[in-house]
Design a protein around this motif. Sequence first.
Motif, mmCIF file in Angstrom:
data_model
loop_
_atom_site.group_PDB
_atom_site.id
_atom_site.type_symbol
_atom_site.label_atom_id
_atom_site.label_comp_id
_atom_site.label_asym_id
_atom_site.label_seq_id
_atom_site.Cartn_x
_atom_site.Cartn_y
_atom_site.Cartn_z
ATOM 1 N N UNK A 130 0.821 -1.211 0.000
ATOM 2 C CA UNK A 130 0.000 0.000 0.000
ATOM 3 C C UNK A 130 0.853 1.257 0.000
ATOM 4 N N UNK A 131 1.958 1.220 0.747
ATOM 5 C CA UNK A 131 2.783 2.428 0.919
ATOM 6 C C UNK A 131 3.779 2.611 -0.221
ATOM 7 N N UNK A 132 4.309 1.512 -0.730
ATOM 8 C CA UNK A 132 5.383 1.605 -1.722
ATOM 9 C C UNK A 132 5.068 0.813 -2.985
ATOM 10 N N UNK A 133 3.786 0.648 -3.286
ATOM 11 C CA UNK A 133 3.395 -0.166 -4.429
ATOM 12 C C UNK A 133 3.809 0.392 -5.767
ATOM 13 N N UNK A 134 4.101 1.698 -5.819
ATOM 14 C CA UNK A 134 4.492 2.318 -7.087
ATOM 15 C C UNK A 134 6.009 2.421 -7.245
ATOM 16 N N UNK A 135 6.760 1.638 -6.483
ATOM 17 C CA UNK A 135 8.213 1.702 -6.542
ATOM 18 C C UNK A 135 8.719 1.332 -7.932
ATOM 19 N N UNK A 136 9.726 2.052 -8.380
ATOM 20 C CA UNK A 136 10.363 1.773 -9.669
ATOM 21 C C UNK A 136 11.754 1.218 -9.392
ATOM 22 N N UNK A 137 12.093 0.120 -10.046
ATOM 23 C CA UNK A 137 13.395 -0.481 -9.820
ATOM 24 C C UNK A 137 13.396 -1.303 -8.554
ATOM 25 N N UNK A 138 14.507 -1.260 -7.820
ATOM 26 C CA UNK A 138 14.656 -2.060 -6.613
ATOM 27 C C UNK A 138 15.372 -1.250 -5.552
ATOM 28 N N UNK A 139 14.832 -1.271 -4.344
ATOM 29 C CA UNK A 139 15.540 -0.604 -3.254
ATOM 30 C C UNK A 139 15.163 -1.234 -1.924
ATOM 31 N N UNK A 140 15.945 -0.884 -0.917
ATOM 32 C CA UNK A 140 15.783 -1.454 0.420
ATOM 33 C C UNK A 140 15.154 -0.459 1.377
ATOM 34 N N UNK A 141 14.372 -1.012 2.313
ATOM 35 C CA UNK A 141 13.834 -0.201 3.392
ATOM 36 C C UNK A 141 14.012 -0.975 4.699
ATOM 37 N N UNK A 142 14.013 -0.234 5.792
ATOM 38 C CA UNK A 142 14.093 -0.846 7.120
ATOM 39 C C UNK A 142 12.897 -0.370 7.927
ATOM 40 N N UNK A 143 12.147 -1.316 8.487
ATOM 41 C CA UNK A 143 11.005 -1.009 9.336
ATOM 42 C C UNK A 143 11.425 -1.152 10.791
ATOM 43 N N UNK A 144 11.270 -0.102 11.552
ATOM 44 C CA UNK A 144 11.639 -0.094 12.966
ATOM 45 C C UNK A 144 10.366 -0.227 13.801
ATOM 46 N N UNK A 145 10.348 -1.178 14.715
ATOM 47 C CA UNK A 145 9.159 -1.497 15.495
ATOM 48 C C UNK A 145 9.400 -1.314 16.987
ATOM 49 N N UNK A 146 8.309 -1.023 17.713
ATOM 50 C CA UNK A 146 8.425 -0.962 19.171
ATOM 51 C C UNK A 146 8.144 -2.334 19.775
ATOM 52 N N UNK A 147 8.026 -2.405 21.091
ATOM 53 C CA UNK A 147 7.875 -3.700 21.753
ATOM 54 C C UNK A 147 6.529 -4.361 21.456
ATOM 55 N N UNK A 148 5.545 -3.575 20.956
ATOM 56 C CA UNK A 148 4.251 -4.139 20.579
ATOM 57 C C UNK A 148 4.146 -4.386 19.072
ATOM 58 N N UNK A 149 5.302 -4.314 18.390
ATOM 59 C CA UNK A 149 5.354 -4.487 16.934
ATOM 60 C C UNK A 149 4.547 -3.426 16.192
ATOM 61 N N UNK A 150 4.520 -2.230 16.745
ATOM 62 C CA UNK A 150 3.932 -1.089 16.062
ATOM 63 C C UNK A 150 5.039 -0.333 15.337
#
Length: 243
Positions: A130-150
């Motif tokens: 939903x957030x990055x569905x229009x990405x062109x090419x290839x790239x990396x992202x990092x998702x940082x979560x709290x203790x409740x996986x938010x």
Amino acid sequence: MRGKAVPPSGAGRPVFASTGPRGHRQRMRRRVLDNGTSGLADYEVLEMLLFAGVPRRDTKPLAKALINQFGSLSAVLGASADQLRAAGANAASARLFGVVATIARNSTQGAEPERTALENWDSIVRYCTARHGDVVGSHLRVLFLNSQNHLLADDALSEPEVGASLEQSVTEIIRRALVHQACAVVTVRLGCGGKGVDAMMAHDKAFATGVAEAAPLLALDAYGHLVIGQGGWRSFTHDGAGG
């Protein structure tokens, strides 16, 4: 013999109690009690706030005049007492607007923003699509979560290479985790750059393994790595399980 006409109860008072400013105020209050303020226009909200300072006059003209002069309800509430007095509001209304604005500011301070829950791979895939569905090419992202996986943060990451660049990328993830006060991270590859999903999983293995080895040194959980491509998605956790 004709009977004597009986006058309505409360003879001497207007038959329709809703006439005039008083009746209008009663109708406005009833609207709020029945439906809340969501159905009111900005000038109507301001009109009701003016009731306290203007007890026996129609407040609609003044409310509309203030909205027109300052541009919005929030601008009226944020105006100084001198500005409000110059625009036609009396001292009592100016003081009330200042109190309302202060309450509104204080109520938002310290409030926890609503966070996206990423509790499994399916929810992560849905979020990334939903957030990055229009990405062109290839790239990396990092998702940082709290203790409740938010989700605390969703950061882009430069493409790591074997050697010093790979080590720098891993170090940068750990540094950002400290900044975001994260408890866990998930690395995500968006797009495969013409390669298959399995090929990109193999390509990213050294990078993902480096994150998994470095994270525990700072009591950080590295949940795993995800690759999302046109042909679907694949994931693996750092205990060797795949998805």
